[in-house]
Design a protein around this motif. Structure first.
Motif, PDB file in Angstrom:
ATOM      1  N   VAL A   1       0.857  -1.184   0.000  1.00 57.90           N
ATOM      2  CA  VAL A   1       0.000   0.000   0.000  1.00 57.90           C
ATOM      3  C   VAL A   1       0.891   1.230   0.000  1.00 57.90           C
ATOM      4  N   VAL A   2       0.526   2.225  -0.790  1.00 63.94           N
ATOM      5  CA  VAL A   2       1.212   3.523  -0.761  1.00 63.94           C
ATOM      6  C   VAL A   2       0.225   4.550  -0.219  1.00 63.94           C
ATOM      7  N   ILE A   3       0.663   5.345   0.772  1.00 59.36           N
ATOM      8  CA  ILE A   3      -0.182   6.389   1.329  1.00 59.36           C
ATOM      9  C   ILE A   3       0.496   7.742   1.143  1.00 59.36           C
ATOM     10  N   LEU A   4      -0.324   8.780   1.028  1.00 59.65           N
ATOM     11  CA  LEU A   4       0.190  10.125   0.774  1.00 59.65           C
ATOM     12  C   LEU A   4       0.500  10.838   2.085  1.00 59.65           C
ATOM     13  N   ASN A   5       1.555  11.653   2.063  1.00 54.71           N
ATOM     14  CA  ASN A   5       2.050  12.341   3.259  1.00 54.71           C
ATOM     15  C   ASN A   5       1.796  13.846   3.191  1.00 54.71           C
ATOM     16  N   LYS A   6       2.030  14.517   4.305  1.00 54.36           N
ATOM     17  CA  LYS A   6       1.770  15.952   4.408  1.00 54.36           C
ATOM     18  C   LYS A   6       2.658  16.774   3.463  1.00 54.36           C
ATOM     19  N   GLY A   7       3.905  16.344   3.268  1.00 55.11           N
ATOM     20  CA  GLY A   7       4.783  17.083   2.377  1.00 55.11           C
ATOM     21  C   GLY A   7       4.263  17.106   0.947  1.00 55.11           C
TER      22      GLY A   7
END
Length: 267
Positions: free
Chosen positions: A220-226
């Motif tokens: 799974v790939v999740i998106l980060n705040k940056g």
């Protein structure tokens, strides 16, 4: 996140071909972008790459952590950090340019496998990051990390402050949650586990808590705040947590990070 919220399950989400992303498939890139913009995460079918990661997370690293005295207490920095969460033991493998090193007494076999896992997970993270940022006209992952990466690393080395964390959660019934709800600070995070449930995310599309069950051959790939900041909100960060589970959970987590002082000063 509340346990009483309605849940979706991992089987309901499309699997995106990682070999297709590597080959530059426009269909795969479009589906990745759509999934990430809709849900803030995406499922990947890793193909043949999955076998080395699954052997490591299911057999080699758990065995390594079970050996008395095998772990030293070391500070976290870029590289691979293998942690026994309950016993607060950890061993650190540091990547300095193209050389791996670790504490005294660690086996070459585990060191070599840690390096293989780093390279495989980094490849997944950078491929996904490039696919997303190039689709939005933001440049490649290499361009982004070269601009906001850590200048102490050579161009041929891994850029940024990225780290591969390998966690062992005992799940012995003493805790309701292993890790509370949070956003990761970097660009993207890639996750692989031993098939034991626990990872949960807030699905931006449904507004509900989702069990991210990672099957054999998947990640799974999740998106980060940056990345949310870099994309002006077009790629929203994923709120996620790790709940308690019925049995021991091993999790492999690669975070692609910039140098935070440089990145947030310039964006």
């Amino acid at each position: 996140m509340s346990e009483t919220e309605e849940k979706k399950h991992g089987s309901e989400y499309v699997r995106i071909s990682f070999p297709g992303l590597v080959a530059g498939s426009e269909d795969a890139r479009k589906v990745l972008l759509q999934s990430c913009q809709t849900h803030s995460f995406a499922y990947l079918d890793l193909g043949t790459m999955a076998s080395v990661l699954e052997d490591a997370i299911r057999y080699t690293f758990p065995t390594f952590l079970d050996q008395p005295g095998s772990c030293d207490s070391l500070e976290q920095c870029r590289g691979v950090l293998i942690r026994d969460v309950e016993e607060k033991l950890q061993v650190h493998f540091q990547k300095t340019r193209e050389t791996w090193s670790t504490g005294e007494g660690q086996t070459d076999a585990v060191l070599d496998l840690a390096g293989q896992c780093w390279e495989a997970m980094e490849s997944v993270a950078l491929t996904c990051l490039s696919s997303l940022t190039e689709s939005l006209g933001l440049g490649s992952a290499q361009d982004i990390l070269a601009k906001w990466g850590d200048e102490s690393l050579l161009p041929e080395g891994s850029l940024g402050n990225s780290i591969l964390d390998i966690f062992k959660y005992h799940n012995d019934g003493t805790k309701l949650s292993n890790l509370g709800a949070h956003f990761d600070p970097g660009f993207v995070t890639v996750l692989k586990d031993n098939g034991v449930a626990g990872l949960q995310a807030w699905d931006k599309d449904t507004g509900h808590l989702t069990d991210l069950a990672i099957g054999k051959g998947e990640a799974v790939v999740i998106l980060n705040k940056g990345l949310e900041t870099l994309s002006s909100g077009r790629l929203p960060a994923c709120l996620h947590q790790v709940s308690a589970a019925p049995s021991t959970r091993m999790s492999m987590v690669f975070e692609t990070r910039p140098n935070p002082d440089k990145f947030y000063a310039e964006t």
